[in-house]
Design a protein around this motif. Structure first.
Motif, PDB file in Angstrom:
ATOM      1  N   SER A  96       0.860  -1.191   0.000  1.00 40.37           N
ATOM      2  CA  SER A  96       0.000   0.000   0.000  1.00 40.37           C
ATOM      3  C   SER A  96       0.891   1.234   0.000  1.00 40.37           C
ATOM      4  CB  SER A  96      -0.958  -0.004   1.190  1.00 40.37           C
ATOM      5  OG  SER A  96      -0.262  -0.149   2.395  1.00 40.37           O
ATOM      6  N   ASN A  97       0.529   2.176  -0.850  1.00 43.81           N
ATOM      7  CA  ASN A  97       1.294   3.413  -1.013  1.00 43.81           C
ATOM      8  C   ASN A  97       0.501   4.587  -0.479  1.00 43.81           C
ATOM      9  OD1 ASN A  97       3.607   2.368  -2.566  1.00 43.81           O
ATOM     10  ND2 ASN A  97       2.051   1.879  -4.072  1.00 43.81           N
ATOM     11  N   ALA A  98       1.208   5.537   0.114  1.00 41.82           N
ATOM     12  CA  ALA A  98       0.561   6.740   0.629  1.00 41.82           C
ATOM     13  C   ALA A  98       1.502   7.924   0.475  1.00 41.82           C
ATOM     14  CB  ALA A  98       0.189   6.556   2.099  1.00 41.82           C
ATOM     15  N   GLY A  99       0.946   9.039   0.100  1.00 42.21           N
ATOM     16  CA  GLY A  99       1.709  10.276   0.081  1.00 42.21           C
ATOM     17  C   GLY A  99       1.721  10.848   1.491  1.00 42.21           C
ATOM     18  N   LEU A 100       2.876  11.158   2.011  1.00 42.14           N
ATOM     19  CA  LEU A 100       2.966  11.696   3.371  1.00 42.14           C
ATOM     20  C   LEU A 100       3.034  13.221   3.383  1.00 42.14           C
ATOM     21  CD1 LEU A 100       5.534   9.230   4.989  1.00 42.14           C
ATOM     22  CD2 LEU A 100       3.051   9.234   5.215  1.00 42.14           C
ATOM     23  N   LEU A 101       3.717  13.778   2.386  1.00 41.57           N
ATOM     24  CA  LEU A 101       3.873  15.226   2.332  1.00 41.57           C
ATOM     25  C   LEU A 101       4.083  15.638   0.888  1.00 41.57           C
ATOM     26  CD1 LEU A 101       4.205  17.902   3.932  1.00 41.57           C
ATOM     27  CD2 LEU A 101       6.649  17.389   4.089  1.00 41.57           C
ATOM     28  N   ASN A 102       3.302  16.602   0.439  1.00 48.49           N
ATOM     29  CA  ASN A 102       3.419  17.127  -0.916  1.00 48.49           C
ATOM     30  C   ASN A 102       3.504  18.638  -0.814  1.00 48.49           C
ATOM     31  OD1 ASN A 102       3.140  18.005  -3.532  1.00 48.49           O
ATOM     32  ND2 ASN A 102       1.466  16.616  -4.040  1.00 48.49           N
ATOM     33  N   LEU A 103       4.668  19.180  -1.108  1.00 43.10           N
ATOM     34  CA  LEU A 103       4.861  20.630  -0.990  1.00 43.10           C
ATOM     35  C   LEU A 103       4.177  21.399  -2.115  1.00 43.10           C
ATOM     36  CD1 LEU A 103       8.596  20.750   0.152  1.00 43.10           C
ATOM     37  CD2 LEU A 103       6.530  20.800   1.565  1.00 43.10           C
ATOM     38  N   ASN A 104       3.690  20.690  -3.132  1.00 44.33           N
ATOM     39  CA  ASN A 104       2.945  21.351  -4.214  1.00 44.33           C
ATOM     40  C   ASN A 104       1.466  21.532  -3.864  1.00 44.33           C
ATOM     41  OD1 ASN A 104       5.172  21.533  -5.994  1.00 44.33           O
ATOM     42  ND2 ASN A 104       4.930  19.373  -6.471  1.00 44.33           N
ATOM     43  N   ALA A 105       0.994  20.835  -2.846  1.00 45.74           N
ATOM     44  CA  ALA A 105      -0.414  20.903  -2.462  1.00 45.74           C
ATOM     45  C   ALA A 105      -0.694  22.167  -1.649  1.00 45.74           C
ATOM     46  CB  ALA A 105      -0.794  19.669  -1.636  1.00 45.74           C
ATOM     47  N   VAL A 106      -1.969  22.500  -1.524  1.00 45.04           N
ATOM     48  CA  VAL A 106      -2.385  23.631  -0.705  1.00 45.04           C
ATOM     49  C   VAL A 106      -2.407  23.167   0.749  1.00 45.04           C
ATOM     50  CG1 VAL A 106      -4.256  25.247  -0.231  1.00 45.04           C
ATOM     51  CG2 VAL A 106      -3.757  24.580  -2.587  1.00 45.04           C
ATOM     52  N   HIS A 107      -1.722  23.894   1.622  1.00 44.63           N
ATOM     53  CA  HIS A 107      -1.629  23.533   3.036  1.00 44.63           C
ATOM     54  C   HIS A 107      -2.255  24.620   3.886  1.00 44.63           C
ATOM     55  CE1 HIS A 107       1.170  20.163   2.512  1.00 44.63           C
ATOM     56  NE2 HIS A 107       1.677  20.873   1.524  1.00 44.63           N
ATOM     57  N   THR A 108      -2.733  24.223   5.065  1.00 41.56           N
ATOM     58  CA  THR A 108      -3.225  25.223   6.008  1.00 41.56           C
ATOM     59  C   THR A 108      -2.065  26.100   6.469  1.00 41.56           C
ATOM     60  OG1 THR A 108      -3.004  23.596   7.775  1.00 41.56           O
ATOM     61  CG2 THR A 108      -5.199  23.897   6.827  1.00 41.56           C
ATOM     62  N   ASP A 109      -0.876  25.500   6.537  1.00 39.42           N
ATOM     63  CA  ASP A 109       0.339  26.242   6.840  1.00 39.42           C
ATOM     64  C   ASP A 109       0.923  26.715   5.509  1.00 39.42           C
ATOM     65  OD1 ASP A 109       2.798  27.229   7.565  1.00 39.42           O
ATOM     66  OD2 ASP A 109       3.433  25.446   8.672  1.00 39.42           O
ATOM     67  N   LYS A 110       0.659  27.949   5.145  1.00 34.65           N
ATOM     68  CA  LYS A 110       1.056  28.498   3.841  1.00 34.65           C
ATOM     69  C   LYS A 110       2.569  28.429   3.608  1.00 34.65           C
ATOM     70  CE  LYS A 110      -3.019  30.242   2.516  1.00 34.65           C
ATOM     71  NZ  LYS A 110      -3.886  29.197   2.090  1.00 34.65           N
ATOM     72  N   LYS A 111       3.357  28.399   4.685  1.00 36.27           N
ATOM     73  CA  LYS A 111       4.814  28.339   4.539  1.00 36.27           C
ATOM     74  C   LYS A 111       5.244  27.072   3.799  1.00 36.27           C
ATOM     75  CE  LYS A 111       5.755  28.761   8.869  1.00 36.27           C
ATOM     76  NZ  LYS A 111       6.481  28.801  10.149  1.00 36.27           N
ATOM     77  N   LEU A 112       4.503  25.975   3.948  1.00 39.75           N
ATOM     78  CA  LEU A 112       4.880  24.710   3.311  1.00 39.75           C
ATOM     79  C   LEU A 112       4.771  24.757   1.792  1.00 39.75           C
ATOM     80  CD1 LEU A 112       3.394  21.989   5.667  1.00 39.75           C
ATOM     81  CD2 LEU A 112       5.794  22.545   5.305  1.00 39.75           C
ATOM     82  N   SER A 113       3.805  25.487   1.265  1.00 42.56           N
ATOM     83  CA  SER A 113       3.545  25.527  -0.176  1.00 42.56           C
ATOM     84  C   SER A 113       4.480  26.453  -0.943  1.00 42.56           C
ATOM     85  CB  SER A 113       2.095  25.950  -0.435  1.00 42.56           C
ATOM     86  OG  SER A 113       1.221  25.032   0.155  1.00 42.56           O
ATOM     87  N   ASP A 114       5.348  27.166  -0.257  1.00 45.67           N
ATOM     88  CA  ASP A 114       6.258  28.105  -0.906  1.00 45.67           C
ATOM     89  C   ASP A 114       7.046  27.390  -2.008  1.00 45.67           C
ATOM     90  OD1 ASP A 114       8.660  29.660  -1.475  1.00 45.67           O
ATOM     91  OD2 ASP A 114       8.084  30.883   0.245  1.00 45.67           O
ATOM     92  N   PRO A 115       7.086  27.948  -3.233  1.00 51.45           N
ATOM     93  CA  PRO A 115       7.802  27.294  -4.335  1.00 51.45           C
ATOM     94  C   PRO A 115       9.315  27.179  -4.114  1.00 51.45           C
ATOM     95  CG  PRO A 115       6.948  29.433  -5.022  1.00 51.45           C
ATOM     96  CD  PRO A 115       6.415  29.173  -3.659  1.00 51.45           C
ATOM     97  N   CYS A 116       9.865  27.900  -3.155  1.00 54.80           N
ATOM     98  CA  CYS A 116      11.302  27.805  -2.871  1.00 54.80           C
ATOM     99  C   CYS A 116      11.626  26.639  -1.934  1.00 54.80           C
ATOM    100  CB  CYS A 116      11.794  29.104  -2.233  1.00 54.80           C
ATOM    101  SG  CYS A 116      11.760  30.526  -3.356  1.00 54.80           S
ATOM    102  N   ASN A 117      10.611  25.969  -1.402  1.00 50.31           N
ATOM    103  CA  ASN A 117      10.837  24.871  -0.469  1.00 50.31           C
ATOM    104  C   ASN A 117      11.200  23.578  -1.184  1.00 50.31           C
ATOM    105  OD1 ASN A 117      10.192  26.489   1.691  1.00 50.31           O
ATOM    106  ND2 ASN A 117       8.129  25.695   1.940  1.00 50.31           N
ATOM    107  N   GLU A 118      12.160  22.862  -0.600  1.00 51.08           N
ATOM    108  CA  GLU A 118      12.538  21.531  -1.076  1.00 51.08           C
ATOM    109  C   GLU A 118      12.839  20.663   0.134  1.00 51.08           C
ATOM    110  OE1 GLU A 118      15.907  21.813  -3.655  1.00 51.08           O
ATOM    111  OE2 GLU A 118      14.739  22.650  -5.297  1.00 51.08           O
TER     112      GLU A 118
END
Length: 159
Positions: A96-118
């Motif tokens: 079974s596969n699951a996505g744990l974190l996707n920085l391209n998704a919309v997050h309640t914490d806007k800092k995570l979605s920043d395009p400069c994040n890796e």
């Protein structure tokens, strides 16, 4: 028999995990690559074997044995982190596969979605709730880092 793969020449070391008393798999081999391996092939790889046949294979950044026949495979790229839960039991091989974190998704914490994040690294630590993944996120535009912890395993939840 497994045909020679393009990455075989880059293997530095192999670790084998036997799966005793299991009619569906014999072992898991973990292949670690040499330091000078081209980036596209540098991620460690795993193969689940039965009677010299490859049943399942893939890449991993963390390979976490949960029991003799249950493994968590953690993989990440620059903007995503995923989990593959492999169970080898009476019913055969269950994946079974699951996505744990996707920085391209919309997050309640806007800092995570920043395009400069890796995602720059993922470390595992054990806790009473299971396995905790400490995810280091590099904000390349500002040269800063932030950390996010995720719990994986039976009591998985996001912190």
């Amino acid at each position: 028999m497994l045909k020679e793969k393009e990455w075989f020449a880059f293997i530095d070391s192999v670790s084998c995990i036997p799966i005793p008393n299991n009619q569906h798999a014999d072992s898991v081999s973990l292949y670690y690559m040499k330091p000078n391996t081209p980036e596209v092939l540098a991620t460690p790889k795993f193969i689940i074997w039965k009677d010299a046949q490859a049943l399942k294979f893939g890449e991993f950044n963390l390979f976490i044995p949960q029991s003799a026949a249950n493994f968590l495979v953690i993989s990440y790229r620059k903007r995503s982190l995923s989990l593959c839960d492999i169970q080898i039991g009476a019913q055969g091989l269950k994946v079974s596969n699951a996505g744990l974190l996707n920085l391209n998704a919309v997050h309640t914490d806007k800092k995570l979605s920043d395009p400069c994040n890796e995602i720059s690294s993922v470390e595992r630590k054990k806790s009473k709730n299971g396995n905790v993944l400490k995810v280091e996120i590099h904000q390349s535009c500002l040269g800063t880092y932030m950390y996010k912890e995720l719990v994986v395993g039976e009591k998985a939840k996001e912190n």
